[in-house]
Enzyme design. Structure first.
Site, PDB file in Angstrom:
ATOM      1  N   GLY A  23      33.454-103.670  28.715  1.00  0.00           N
ATOM      2  CA  GLY A  23      33.867-102.368  29.227  1.00  0.00           C
ATOM      3  C   GLY A  23      35.342-102.275  29.568  1.00  0.00           C
ATOM      4  N   SER A  24      36.089-103.348  29.398  1.00  0.00           N
ATOM      5  CA  SER A  24      37.513-103.294  29.760  1.00  0.00           C
ATOM      6  C   SER A  24      38.289-102.423  28.776  1.00  0.00           C
ATOM      7  CB  SER A  24      38.098-104.705  29.787  1.00  0.00           C
ATOM      8  OG  SER A  24      37.936-105.357  28.545  1.00  0.00           O
ATOM      9  N   ASP A  25      39.217-101.648  29.301  1.00  0.00           N
ATOM     10  CA  ASP A  25      40.043-100.798  28.450  1.00  0.00           C
ATOM     11  C   ASP A  25      41.411-100.645  29.073  1.00  0.00           C
ATOM     12  OD1 ASP A  25      40.061 -98.594  30.313  1.00  0.00           O
ATOM     13  OD2 ASP A  25      38.053 -98.086  29.639  1.00  0.00           O
ATOM     14  N   TYR A  33      30.007-101.960  35.563  1.00  0.00           N
ATOM     15  CA  TYR A  33      29.193-100.797  35.212  1.00  0.00           C
ATOM     16  C   TYR A  33      28.030-100.659  36.197  1.00  0.00           C
ATOM     17  CZ  TYR A  33      31.579 -99.683  30.820  1.00  0.00           C
ATOM     18  OH  TYR A  33      32.500 -99.267  29.886  1.00  0.00           O
ATOM     19  N   LYS A 180      34.620 -98.665  16.870  1.00  0.00           N
ATOM     20  CA  LYS A 180      35.688 -98.108  17.703  1.00  0.00           C
ATOM     21  C   LYS A 180      36.432 -99.235  18.395  1.00  0.00           C
ATOM     22  CE  LYS A 180      35.059 -95.581  21.501  1.00  0.00           C
ATOM     23  NZ  LYS A 180      34.400 -94.480  22.219  1.00  0.00           N
ATOM     24  N   LYS A 182      39.565-100.271  21.211  1.00  0.00           N
ATOM     25  CA  LYS A 182      40.400 -99.823  22.325  1.00  0.00           C
ATOM     26  C   LYS A 182      41.868-100.066  21.992  1.00  0.00           C
ATOM     27  CE  LYS A 182      36.979 -98.718  25.062  1.00  0.00           C
ATOM     28  NZ  LYS A 182      36.793 -97.369  25.603  1.00  0.00           N
ATOM     29  N   ASP A 210      40.490 -95.635  20.747  1.00  0.00           N
ATOM     30  CA  ASP A 210      40.315 -95.025  22.066  1.00  0.00           C
ATOM     31  C   ASP A 210      41.415 -95.514  22.993  1.00  0.00           C
ATOM     32  OD1 ASP A 210      39.463 -94.106  24.513  1.00  0.00           O
ATOM     33  OD2 ASP A 210      37.460 -94.990  24.411  1.00  0.00           O
ATOM     34  N   ASN A 212      41.901 -94.331  26.155  1.00  0.00           N
ATOM     35  CA  ASN A 212      41.519 -94.193  27.573  1.00  0.00           C
ATOM     36  C   ASN A 212      42.623 -93.580  28.440  1.00  0.00           C
ATOM     37  OD1 ASN A 212      39.769 -96.610  26.463  1.00  0.00           O
ATOM     38  ND2 ASN A 212      38.673 -95.697  28.202  1.00  0.00           N
ATOM     39  N   GLU A 236      40.754 -91.170  20.577  1.00  0.00           N
ATOM     40  CA  GLU A 236      39.973 -90.696  21.721  1.00  0.00           C
ATOM     41  C   GLU A 236      40.796 -90.793  23.003  1.00  0.00           C
ATOM     42  OE1 GLU A 236      36.061 -92.328  21.664  1.00  0.00           O
ATOM     43  OE2 GLU A 236      35.836 -92.259  23.834  1.00  0.00           O
ATOM     44  N   GLU A 265      34.552 -87.110  27.639  1.00  0.00           N
ATOM     45  CA  GLU A 265      33.743 -87.919  28.550  1.00  0.00           C
ATOM     46  C   GLU A 265      34.143 -87.721  30.008  1.00  0.00           C
ATOM     47  OE1 GLU A 265      35.012 -92.385  28.882  1.00  0.00           O
ATOM     48  OE2 GLU A 265      35.385 -91.791  26.828  1.00  0.00           O
ATOM     49  N   ASP A 288      29.251 -85.867  27.964  1.00  0.00           N
ATOM     50  CA  ASP A 288      28.752 -87.004  28.748  1.00  0.00           C
ATOM     51  C   ASP A 288      27.564 -86.514  29.570  1.00  0.00           C
ATOM     52  OD1 ASP A 288      29.944 -89.838  30.169  1.00  0.00           O
ATOM     53  OD2 ASP A 288      28.579 -88.610  31.346  1.00  0.00           O
ATOM     54  N   HIS A 315      29.261 -89.358  24.462  1.00  0.00           N
ATOM     55  CA  HIS A 315      29.819 -90.576  25.044  1.00  0.00           C
ATOM     56  C   HIS A 315      28.698 -91.465  25.579  1.00  0.00           C
ATOM     57  CE1 HIS A 315      31.524 -92.571  28.813  1.00  0.00           C
ATOM     58  NE2 HIS A 315      32.108 -93.197  27.824  1.00  0.00           N
ATOM     59  N   GLY A 317      29.436 -94.992  26.459  1.00  0.00           N
ATOM     60  CA  GLY A 317      29.993 -96.222  27.019  1.00  0.00           C
ATOM     61  C   GLY A 317      29.820 -96.298  28.515  1.00  0.00           C
TER      62      GLY A 317
END
Lengths: 417, 417
Positions: A23-25, A33, A180, A182, A210, A212, A236, A265, A288, A315, A317
């Site tokens: 989940g890191s971006d 999460y 996808k 990041k 993406d 973010n 994104e 999202e 979302d 979305h 994630g």
């Protein structure tokens, strides 16, 4: 005799995903999460669940905000019980309930306030009526083929090159054709990682990126120009999710390069979506299931997207989001858009095993046949991951990796490193 | 040796304003003006206060969300203490601290992220430098005349005609020449009340109206056309506060009628303000001291408003907001805009007596000469109105007007009537 609510409980459930950088971006370096998990029980024994999604810190605050909503339910037992009763007697999954609903009935569940300059109730009914034909075929098609999905799970920003290649190959073996990645922290690093993915993927496969929310408006345009030869389907969240006019400018600049803008999202309501759709600021509409005001507000956005010809790509994630969005995507395809062109839903695989209904089948999102919205968690997961009492949590406290006495602080390895 | 923080406490303070319908408007029929009240004490005995503003329900949730911020302070004692130390050694009110700050230093406190397409750091410094001349004169002028204010206190939606006339006359006797009326529930009622106000006011006085987000885009345009002969300076919050494009459309339609659009009190960040200012969607920029991310983010908006030639008219309808915004308005006039044309600040008089610094002088907002941001509450007010233990509260519980066991539910007279 109405079946009254007997109890409502909220649990603070957190998964220590930051330890593996899942989940890191570019904006969230160490997300855990998490979700408040709501259980509503009626006197007759009906049980309902709901969640929302957070990245850990502040999950307790979101959980505490369920208070007022519960009071609203308490103040209108009859109205609320009619809903639960309805679902129960139908024994349908949510998507099926929506797909089979009469257009007028479905539209009556939507709040059209502030939408009049984009979509009226009458237009919404007309859209649904015009799509009645072919619904049965599309439902059958979904049952056989599933709804197309892409994966983000193989290219989180914190992963090593070796891990990216391995996960991409595994995803391809599972049938994925859309990936996808990041981006946004370092241009050279983005190029290197895009190169790795493009070398691992097949030429016809789709690559989305993406950022973010990392960039300024002009910075987004310039950065994406540098990535253009990797054949990117969409960028994104290039900039602030609130910047409608900025996204419109980016969309205009990237259109000649064949790159679309995807966002949504973090759009907090239908009024933001209205502006993005009307002004040409999004080419992919990423609803979302938790950010918006429930299923009903998502229906409004799905119908607006149809009117403005923008494909819906929900979305996923997070935790629980993929479980929810299968229903929204199936409804969108079967009853509203009737098209899979450029539509696909986000699939993030790392937490699905905590839910009772396993909904993932290789490269497509699920097709639930169980009543409801697919969000029941396994009791073992609840026991292990409830904050701060869960077994897994207690273990992490004892190892000194998390601090139990302040739930707001998050993982220590991040704060003190 | 740095002076470390010794304690941070948060109190849930609620005033039962709904009982008299103070603050009632087209969207909030029974607001209880409330605020979490934060007290920070250092080891050397320095004390600092801060609030935000809510309408009662959920005040506890906002109060609970102070947790993470406190952790941030704890994780950077040095940085935080430098700030408090700085203010202490200056012994200045906030506005004076800002006005006297070097342009480069002031601009260094602003986060320019996502603003590059509207205002760069260099442009901001240039604006401040260009306004250095005349600062001393403007400061002197403010000390003598005060900053112009208008009043909303005489025409809340729930007030009777007699009360409106009485309060309007009282306000005129106090020197007010600008009045704001709530509109949006019933057109004929709005016309009648506007007529009453216009008959009570002098012809040269200004009348503004506030719809509190009640309308659709076209509805706002049509409704205001009906009120045009009352000579309305601005329509405030005609529709959803998130609808930049909608406000731009309304602005365009009302411009030929001489009516401007005012909004901003619910704008959650500088990115929304950027869009409103760039697209001509607001003719009056109503910053809010609590909605935005503190003083720093308000500085960014004040500087953008200057660049786009939009007057700043801060929002004061709440508890504590007028105490805060005097500082922002004084800074705006003395150091940034240099103009009072179309600028005025909102003054709501019904709760000012709970604060230690009385800052209101008839028709203008205050001119604090005490260090800080003017938000210290009287200990007697804290004792009486803390939820749920305050004396005044306990009294309302005993009378059965409020329910003590669920802080989210609000006044019973509203919920069950």
């Amino acid at each position: 005799m109405p079946d009254l609510i007997a109890s409502v409980t909220v649990q603070d459930i957190r998964f220590p995903t930051s330890l593996e950088k899942d989940g890191s971006d570019a904006m969230n370096k160490a997300p855990d999460y998490s979700s408040p998990y709501v259980t509503v029980t009626t006197q007759a024994g009906l049980i309902g669940h709901g969640i929302t999604f957070t990245v850990g810190r502040g999950n307790n605050i979101v959980a505490s905000s369920f208070g007022p909503d519960i009071e609203v339910i308490f103040s209108d037992f009859a109205g609320f019980c009619e809903v639960t009763h309805h679902v129960k007697t139908r024994s349908d999954p949510l998507w099926k309930l929506l797909v089979d609903m009469e257009p007028e009935k479905l539209v009556s569940t939507i709040d059209f306030r502030y939408l009049e300059d984009a979509l009226t109730k009458e237009e919404a009914i007309a859209i649904l009526k015009s799509m009645q034909e072919g619904k049965a075929e599309r439902e059958k098609e979904m049952k056989e083929n599933g709804y197309p999905a892409y994966t983000t799970s193989c290219a989180w920003l914190g992963y090593s090159d070796e891990k990216i290649i391995r996960l991409c190959e595994e995803a391809m073996a599972e049938g994925f054709t859309r990936f996808k990645m990041k981006v946004g922290s370092d241009l050279q690093d983005d190029k290197r990682r895009a190169q790795i993915l493009r070398q691992t993927m097949k030429p016809e496969h789709l690559l989305m990126v993406d950022a973010n929310q990392k960039w300024e408006v002009q910075e987004a345009i310039d950065w994406m120009r540098e990535l253009v030869h990797f054949n990117i389907t969409w960028i994104e969240e290039p900039t602030s999710p609130d910047d409608v006019l900025g996204h419109a400018e980016i969309s205009k600049a990237l259109k000649p390069l064949g790159i679309g803008v995807a966002t949504g999202e973090q759009c907090q309501n239908r009024v933001m979506f209205k502006q993005f759709l009307k002004s040409g600021a999004m080419q992919f509409c990423q609803i979302d299931s938790c950010r918006l005001g429930g299923v009903n507000e998502n229906l409004a956005v799905i119908l607006m997207a149809k009117k403005y010809g923008v494909p819906v790509c929900p979305h996923g994630g997070g935790v629980g989001l993929c479980e929810y969005i299968q229903h929204l995507s199936l409804f969108d395809y079967i009853a509203v858009s009737g098209s899979l062109e450029n539509s696909c839903s986000d699939v993030v695989l790392h937490l699905y095993s905590h839910y009772k209904q396993i909904i993932f089948f290789s490269s497509f999102n699920g097709y639930s046949q169980v009543p409801g919205y697919s969000i029941d968690m396994k009791s073992t997961s609840l026991e292990e991951f409830e904050w701060p009492t869960g077994k897994e949590r207690q273990d992490l406290f004892q190892k000194g990796i998390y601090k139990p006495d302040n739930e707001a602080i998050g993982p220590l390895w991040y704060l003190y490193n």
